[in-house]
Design an enzyme around this catalytic site. Structure first.
Site, PDB file in Angstrom:
ATOM      1  N   ASP A   1     -10.967   3.476   4.667  1.00  0.00           N
ATOM      2  CA  ASP A   1     -11.273   1.931   4.527  1.00  0.00           C
ATOM      3  C   ASP A   1     -12.918   1.602   4.678  1.00  0.00           C
ATOM      4  OD1 ASP A   1      -9.136   0.181   3.963  1.00  0.00           O
ATOM      5  OD2 ASP A   1      -8.411   0.241   5.893  1.00  0.00           O
TER       6      ASP A   1
ATOM      7  N   GLN B   1      -4.440  -1.176   9.931  1.00  0.00           N
ATOM      8  CA  GLN B   1      -4.314  -2.413   9.323  1.00  0.00           C
ATOM      9  C   GLN B   1      -5.034  -3.583  10.391  1.00  0.00           C
ATOM     10  OE1 GLN B   1      -3.326  -3.039   6.279  1.00  0.00           O
ATOM     11  NE2 GLN B   1      -3.718  -5.122   6.324  1.00  0.00           N
TER      12      GLN B   1
ATOM     13  N   LYS C   1       0.723  -1.169  -0.055  1.00  0.00           N
ATOM     14  CA  LYS C   1       0.004  -0.262  -0.075  1.00  0.00           C
ATOM     15  C   LYS C   1       0.842   1.162   0.159  1.00  0.00           C
ATOM     16  CE  LYS C   1      -3.846  -2.611   2.423  1.00  0.00           C
ATOM     17  NZ  LYS C   1      -4.473  -2.453   3.405  1.00  0.00           N
TER      18      LYS C   1
HETATM   19  N1  GUN Z   1      -6.734  -6.491   6.769  1.00  0.00           N
HETATM   20  C1  GUN Z   1      -7.248  -7.444   5.968  1.00  0.00           C
HETATM   21  N2  GUN Z   1      -7.613  -6.432   4.824  1.00  0.00           N
HETATM   22  C2  GUN Z   1      -7.821  -5.360   5.028  1.00  0.00           C
HETATM   23  C3  GUN Z   1      -8.001  -4.135   4.437  1.00  0.00           C
HETATM   24  O1  GUN Z   1      -8.486  -3.941   3.417  1.00  0.00           O
HETATM   25  N3  GUN Z   1      -8.008  -2.634   5.335  1.00  0.00           N
HETATM   26  C4  GUN Z   1      -7.260  -3.127   6.501  1.00  0.00           C
HETATM   27  N4  GUN Z   1      -7.055  -1.887   7.138  1.00  0.00           N
HETATM   28  N5  GUN Z   1      -6.896  -4.111   7.070  1.00  0.00           N
HETATM   29  C5  GUN Z   1      -7.085  -5.256   6.411  1.00  0.00           C
END
Ligand code: GUN
Length: 280
Positions: free
Chosen positions: A116, A93, A49
């Protein structure tokens, strides 16, 4: 033989458009990525990311906290990022360590910086049919379906998996587009009975080989969200080689949903920036 839904190529095109748009902005959009503990998968995702953010012209700040971080310590960090002018988007995350409440932590994120779509505010908006802040993976799945002009309205969609991050929001987004949606999960009695009626299957259980060719209806769209590491390789939930002979469309793993998720994170970051800075 199925048309392959090339998420890698689609994501490249989206990133290139975003890079152009971002280069014309007054300031740089800023994303803060918070990672707690040392889960290797989480670290890998945040690495990807951050790298794509930088390549797209987004300022990315990483906050790596130790496993023993307290809920109040993490809340304090989020509060300081909520008021930090150079940060427009905040990503925590998941998963978080067991002693920290994900619900309370995610609720601490300022709604305008919820990149998110995980806050209660964004979830209730989606439930009401407002998709201004939706999670990246479901958004990427819908974008792929739309790009390849796969019909949704009036179609039977079967989601396998009921997570807050993928299964439930994907179901709602398909419902918002007038699909008839069934959510299956680990306690579903006869999964095959459901999938054989599906025009669209979204496999998001995290179980390699769960969806066999015998479970796929001829000509259907098969979206594989599974990413399980087996002997260093990423494996989806679908038996790709056999299922592609029956499906009308299918996503590969890797190169399907994954790159779309990251592209949608960039798009959501830009949206947070625009909402906060008032730029169009
Ligand atoms: N953990 C697994 N998938 C994701 C996601 O799309 N965003 C975040 N923040 N954590 C995750």
């Amino acid at each position: 033989m199925a048309t392959i839904l090339d998420g890698k190529k689609a994501a490249e095109a989206i990133r290139s458009q975003l890079r152009d748009e971002i280069s014309r902005l007054g300031k740089k959009p800023g994303l803060a990525a918070i990672i707690v503990g040392s889960n290797p998968a989480s670290k890998m995702y945040v690495d990807i990311k951050e790298r794509t953010c930088r390549e797209t012209g987004i300022l990315s700040e990483r906050y790596s906290l130790p496993e023993a971080t307290t809920e109040s310590g993490l809340t304090e960090l989020i509060k300081s990022l909520n008021s930090k002018k150079t940060i427009h988007a905040i990503l925590v995350q998941l998963p978080l360590p067991k002693h920290i409440s994900e619900h309370r932590i995610l609720s601490a994120i300022e709604a305008s910086k919820d990149v998110d779509g995980f806050t209660s505010h964004s979830k209730s908006q989606l439930l009401a049919g407002n998709e201004s802040s939706v999670p990246c993976t479901p958004k990427g799945i819908i974008r792929l379906l739309e790009l390849y002009k796969i019909p949704i309205e009036g179609k039977n969609a079967v989601i396998i998996g009921r997570s807050e991050i993928v299964g439930k929001p994907t179901a709602l987004m398909l419902l918002n587009r007038n699909a008839t949606v069934t959510i299956c999960h680990s306690k579903t009695a006869n999964l095959r009975e459901h999938t054989l009626k599906a025009d669209i299957i979204v496999a998001a259980a995290g179980k390699p080989g769960l969806v066999t060719a015998e479970m796929v209806r001829q000509g259907s769209a098969v979206i594989d969200v599974g990413t399980t590491k087996v002997n260093g390789r990423l494996i989806g939930d679908v038996d790709y080689e056999k299922a592609r002979e029956k499906a009308g469309w299918i996503t590969p793993v890797p190169g399907g949903v994954g790159p779309m998720t990251v592209a949608m994170l960039l798009e959501n970051t830009l949206q947070c920036y625009k909402n906060i800075e008032g730029e169009k």
